[in-house]
Structures are given as structure tokens and as C-alpha cells.
Scaffold this motif. Sequence first.
Motif, PDB file in Angstrom:
ATOM      1  N   ALA A   1       0.812  -1.223   0.000  1.00 50.28           N
ATOM      2  CA  ALA A   1       0.000   0.000   0.000  1.00 50.28           C
ATOM      3  C   ALA A   1       0.841   1.267   0.000  1.00 50.28           C
ATOM      4  O   ALA A   1       1.996   1.271   0.444  1.00 50.28           O
ATOM      5  N   LYS A   2       0.242   2.337  -0.508  1.00 50.11           N
ATOM      6  CA  LYS A   2       0.816   3.677  -0.370  1.00 50.11           C
ATOM      7  C   LYS A   2      -0.096   4.580   0.459  1.00 50.11           C
ATOM      8  O   LYS A   2       0.357   5.483   1.137  1.00 50.11           O
ATOM      9  N   VAL A   3      -1.422   4.316   0.350  1.00 48.99           N
ATOM     10  CA  VAL A   3      -2.397   5.087   1.129  1.00 48.99           C
ATOM     11  C   VAL A   3      -3.306   4.102   1.855  1.00 48.99           C
ATOM     12  O   VAL A   3      -3.860   3.188   1.236  1.00 48.99           O
ATOM     13  N   LEU A   4      -3.444   4.285   3.152  1.00 46.52           N
ATOM     14  CA  LEU A   4      -4.272   3.388   3.953  1.00 46.52           C
ATOM     15  C   LEU A   4      -5.255   4.181   4.803  1.00 46.52           C
ATOM     16  O   LEU A   4      -5.002   5.346   5.140  1.00 46.52           O
ATOM     17  N   ALA A   5      -6.359   3.538   5.144  1.00 50.94           N
ATOM     18  CA  ALA A   5      -7.259   4.076   6.163  1.00 50.94           C
ATOM     19  C   ALA A   5      -7.115   3.214   7.406  1.00 50.94           C
ATOM     20  O   ALA A   5      -7.020   1.990   7.306  1.00 50.94           O
ATOM     21  N   VAL A   6      -7.079   3.854   8.561  1.00 50.62           N
ATOM     22  CA  VAL A   6      -7.029   3.161   9.847  1.00 50.62           C
ATOM     23  C   VAL A   6      -8.254   3.614  10.634  1.00 50.62           C
ATOM     24  O   VAL A   6      -8.487   4.817  10.783  1.00 50.62           O
ATOM     25  N   LEU A   7      -9.041   2.668  11.114  1.00 44.87           N
ATOM     26  CA  LEU A   7     -10.286   3.015  11.801  1.00 44.87           C
ATOM     27  C   LEU A   7     -10.273   2.558  13.248  1.00 44.87           C
ATOM     28  O   LEU A   7      -9.762   1.483  13.565  1.00 44.87           O
TER      29      LEU A   7
ATOM     30  N   ALA B   1     -10.800  13.336   3.167  1.00 46.76           N
ATOM     31  CA  ALA B   1      -9.387  13.082   3.451  1.00 46.76           C
ATOM     32  C   ALA B   1      -8.763  12.195   2.370  1.00 46.76           C
ATOM     33  O   ALA B   1      -7.640  12.447   1.922  1.00 46.76           O
ATOM     34  N   PHE B   2      -9.488  11.175   1.926  1.00 45.39           N
ATOM     35  CA  PHE B   2      -8.975  10.298   0.865  1.00 45.39           C
ATOM     36  C   PHE B   2      -8.694  11.122  -0.383  1.00 45.39           C
ATOM     37  O   PHE B   2      -7.682  10.946  -1.055  1.00 45.39           O
ATOM     38  N   HIS B   3      -9.634  11.991  -0.729  1.00 48.32           N
ATOM     39  CA  HIS B   3      -9.441  12.806  -1.930  1.00 48.32           C
ATOM     40  C   HIS B   3      -8.223  13.696  -1.791  1.00 48.32           C
ATOM     41  O   HIS B   3      -7.459  13.879  -2.736  1.00 48.32           O
ATOM     42  N   GLU B   4      -8.052  14.229  -0.601  1.00 50.22           N
ATOM     43  CA  GLU B   4      -6.934  15.148  -0.377  1.00 50.22           C
ATOM     44  C   GLU B   4      -5.594  14.441  -0.550  1.00 50.22           C
ATOM     45  O   GLU B   4      -4.660  15.007  -1.117  1.00 50.22           O
TER      46      GLU B   4
ATOM     47  N   ALA C   1     -13.309   4.503  -0.173  1.00 50.76           N
ATOM     48  CA  ALA C   1     -11.907   4.090  -0.271  1.00 50.76           C
ATOM     49  C   ALA C   1     -11.615   3.525  -1.655  1.00 50.76           C
ATOM     50  O   ALA C   1     -10.600   3.846  -2.279  1.00 50.76           O
ATOM     51  N   ALA C   2     -12.531   2.681  -2.146  1.00 49.32           N
ATOM     52  CA  ALA C   2     -12.339   2.093  -3.480  1.00 49.32           C
ATOM     53  C   ALA C   2     -12.340   3.176  -4.554  1.00 49.32           C
ATOM     54  O   ALA C   2     -11.492   3.179  -5.450  1.00 49.32           O
ATOM     55  N   ALA C   3     -13.288   4.102  -4.447  1.00 51.96           N
ATOM     56  CA  ALA C   3     -13.425   5.133  -5.485  1.00 51.96           C
ATOM     57  C   ALA C   3     -12.226   6.071  -5.505  1.00 51.96           C
ATOM     58  O   ALA C   3     -11.823   6.561  -6.562  1.00 51.96           O
ATOM     59  N   LEU C   4     -11.646   6.316  -4.347  1.00 51.47           N
ATOM     60  CA  LEU C   4     -10.625   7.356  -4.251  1.00 51.47           C
ATOM     61  C   LEU C   4      -9.217   6.782  -4.116  1.00 51.47           C
ATOM     62  O   LEU C   4      -8.273   7.502  -3.804  1.00 51.47           O
ATOM     63  N   GLY C   5      -9.084   5.499  -4.376  1.00 54.79           N
ATOM     64  CA  GLY C   5      -7.747   4.925  -4.510  1.00 54.79           C
ATOM     65  C   GLY C   5      -7.025   4.615  -3.217  1.00 54.79           C
ATOM     66  O   GLY C   5      -5.798   4.621  -3.181  1.00 54.79           O
ATOM     67  N   VAL C   6      -7.769   4.311  -2.166  1.00 52.75           N
ATOM     68  CA  VAL C   6      -7.135   3.871  -0.918  1.00 52.75           C
ATOM     69  C   VAL C   6      -6.828   2.372  -1.044  1.00 52.75           C
ATOM     70  O   VAL C   6      -7.657   1.595  -1.514  1.00 52.75           O
ATOM     71  N   ASP C   7      -5.633   1.977  -0.633  1.00 52.92           N
ATOM     72  CA  ASP C   7      -5.160   0.620  -0.915  1.00 52.92           C
ATOM     73  C   ASP C   7      -5.579  -0.428   0.105  1.00 52.92           C
ATOM     74  O   ASP C   7      -5.427  -1.628  -0.134  1.00 52.92           O
TER      75      ASP C   7
END
Lengths: 268, 268
Positions: B118-124, B261-264, B140-146
Motif C-alpha cells: 500500500a501507499k495510502v491506507l485508512a485506519v479506523l 481526506a482520501f481525496h486530499e 476508499a475504493a473510489a478514491l484509490g485507498v489501498d
Amino acid sequence: MAELIFTEDGAHPGLDDFRDLSTADRRPDRPGGRGLVIAEGTVVVGRLLASRYPVRALLGVHRRVRELEGALTDLDVPAYVTSAETMAGVVGFHLNRGVLAVADRPVPPTVGEIVDRAKVLAVLEGVGDHENLGALFRNAAALGVDGVLLGPGCSDPLYRRSVRVSMGHVLRVPFASFDAWPDGLDVLRDRGFRVAALTPRPDSIPLRGLRDQLPGPIALMLGAEGPGLSEEAIAAADVAVRVEMVAGVDSLNVATAAAIAFHEVAAG
Amino acid sequence: MAELIFTEDGAHPGLDDFRDLSTADRRPDRPGGRGLVIAEGTVVVGRLLASRYPVRALLGVHRRVRELEGALTDLDVPAYVTSAETMAGVVGFHLNRGVLAVADRPVPPTVGEIVDRAKVLAVLEGVGDHENLGALFRNAAALGVDGVLLGPGCSDPLYRRSVRVSMGHVLRVPFASFDAWPDGLDVLRDRGFRVAALTPRPDSIPLRGLRDQLPGPIALMLGAEGPGLSEEAIAAADVAVRVEMVAGVDSLNVATAAAIAFHEVAAG
């Protein structure tokens, strides 16, 4: 101070505003519609009480009405206090938020009046889903959008479900409907606005950095998820802008796309 | 090619996977839970068929199963074709999407395996609402989160409602749960990630422009709407970041804040 009226008489004529809630919030031109604005729960009722909407009455269980006491001090309307059971009987379903308020619709502002006081606007076409519309108003309020202008095919922002999903922000963010579409957009341009249409068309420019190109008053135009904006609407815009997305993924929910665009142009 | 089995026998043992759907999708450790992954409707079922999830069977009305024909060619599972009535009888409620598929849960990847790719991740942390979680995966899928990494208090992304709201993207965006919290975040840092905690705290920096400061691998950490992230989680992050909002407005929905945030950080 609002007058607290304790009653367990479900037939009390003062409760008539709260009957058949699932149709009473329809626009007056729709079957059964009275055009009442209905707020549910202490947060949204609190926003209604603080708004310019002329409140007619409240109905709630004692605990919830008491929570609103501060907001009721300057208000001269009846506040009916009942049990949850009586309330459910009047309303027609069980309402776990415990308090309701109804208001009349004030005279809506014109598009021009909203534009005159705004720097960032949302313009919608075909947003017919009440939840999406409510969520969009909530995002507009949070991200500093000054007003929402409605083109054809949009649902009524004052429908009960929209009010609820917006968390009452439809009562704070001013909105108006265009008389002519898309010609009505000229009102914005005449007042110095640039209109940016959100569309995934290949000739659109990325949203990111839009503010560098268009630093002045801006209107972000969005269409419904799925069909998107009409050709006519896109043609009437000054610029076509896209939220960059991964190929092959469905478009974002319209309120989510709006939030991204609002943040890009309105925040900071 | 999947074998089409036409039956109106609601007691057919091949349909057992589709009974009591409202509990069968629970994790195996919950009452009645079998841990099955359930996809509803042609779009989501199509995503399930294209995923790494081991599909067990399909059930649908003829028209909907036919729409999936192309995806069924290489698949060796039974596809039960029934009337809408028989289907409703088996499932326990009327399902207007007309087609279902069930799959087993594959062995989940580890946090480390996801981070490595991954290069971009979300942590919840504490995102317990199934709809919010599903919407977040869609964004996440739409905005390219890995990938999505789950801390304590998060609900199960493979719960049926999450699968549906995500439009099947929980089946595509890899996710894993932390064993230790917040110490598990060290796995990210050891692999060159910076962790940005989204929080409205006054000492946070604006989200806008974050990428200029942190151009490398980044993990965006989000908590539930309302409580937000825990003190421990924020303290374990490298930087605190805020979505700039109008004062006095409720915080954004967590999936919406995530999309901003994902978009940013991920788009463009």
C-alpha cells in the motif's frame, strides 16, 4: 415562555398538527400535504426553534421537552407534554426521539437574494433522493457553503426525512428554486459567480487546484448519482470539473462528492 | 459453467445457505452466525464472483441469474433459479434485488501484508456502524485507498448490510484487524508510513495541504462520528489533522470525512 400543556388525550385538537406525520410534511400541492415543517429530536427541534421558521407547537415526552427549556423561554407557542404511548398514537408510529416541533414554511428567498449574500453556492439538478439531499445540506453547513440553489428534479428539502438527515441544517442553509433552467444560472454570472459543473467527462479538469484557477465567487453544480448533470446544465457552466476516481468504480454518492467539492473550494 | 438448478422446492437442501439471512452473515463467534458472506443484487454479486472469495452458491430469479451469465462461465457452483416467492420464503423476507450469492470468508491478510502493498491506507477506530463502514469502503475504493486497517470497536465489514452499502467494495479493498492497539501502528511506521489522525483538536493542522508536508506513504486514522479517536490513538499518530469546518456545526459523517481526506491525499 412556551406554555407547557400536559395531556394524555390523544384527541386534543391542539395535537392536530402532529397527526399523520407521514403525509403532513408533503408540500401543500401534494395529496394530504399541509406543507408543515417537522423537526424530530432535541437537536433538530433546537435548530428549528433557533431558525426563522414560525413554530406552531411542540409535542414531546416530559424529559425531552425539559431539555429544550432554554430554547423555549422566548417562544410563545404551546408545548404539549404526553407519554410516549399517547405520542405514538397521535403521530401514527413510535418515535424514539421523544420530541417533535412543527412550523410553517416561511416565504422562500429568491435565487437572487441568496446569491447576493453568498461567496460559495451549491447548485443541484435532479437530486430527488430525500436522504441524499438532507446529507448534502448537512455537508454544506459544515463546510461553509452559503446557500443551495435547486434546479429541476430536486426533491423538497423540507420533507421530514430531509430535515432529519440534514440534522436540521436545511433550516439554516438558505435555499431557493430556479424559475428557468439552465438559463437561471445567468443570475449567478451577472453577480460575478463562476459555475463549475461536476462531471466525470474526459474534458473536465481535476477538482484539486480549482481554487487557484477560480478564486472568486463560485457555484458548484451537481447532478444525481447515476445520471449526473444534463448536457444542457453542463453546457451552461463555465467549467467542467471532476473528482478524480479509480477507473471502474461506481460514482460517489452525490452528498459525498459534494462534500469533497465543498471542502476543496470552501474550507481554509 | 455454474450449473443452473431450477427449483420451486423451498426445502431443497441446496438452499440451506440462504435461510435466515438476517443471522447467517454474523461472524461465526456470534449467536446463529455462520460467517457467510452474502452479496445481494447483480452489481454486488458480480463483484463477489470476480473476487478472491470462495463462492458457495447463487440463488435468484431467472432474469437476474441470466444477467450474471458471463461471470458464471468459469465458475463451478450451483446457481439455484426460483420464483421471487420461493426465494422470499427461503430468505425470510422479500428481496427486491432478485439475486443472492453466498461465499465463505477467505483467510484474512495480516496488517503487515496489506501495508507492504500500500501507499495510502485508512485506519479506523470504533467505527461500529455497518452503514458508515460500508460507505467508507466504497469511498476508499473510489478514491484509490489501498487498504483499510481496523482497530478496536469496528464492526465486521463482511456483515451483509456493510457489503451492500459498500456496493461490494468490501470484497475488493483489502482489510485486516490490528492485534495490538495502538501499538500495532508501529507496523506502519516500520514500513515508512506516517500516520495522520483526523481530529478537530485545536492543535491539529488543516487537512488541506497535508500532502505537501507528507508526500510519502500515509495512513489516515479516523474514529467514529461523535466520540472521535481515543486519546491513545491520537497520541500514537505522527500528526493530528482536521477537516476545517464551520463552528457550531455537528461533525461530518465518518464516511464523508474519510472521503474528503482520501481525496486530499490519494487522488490526483
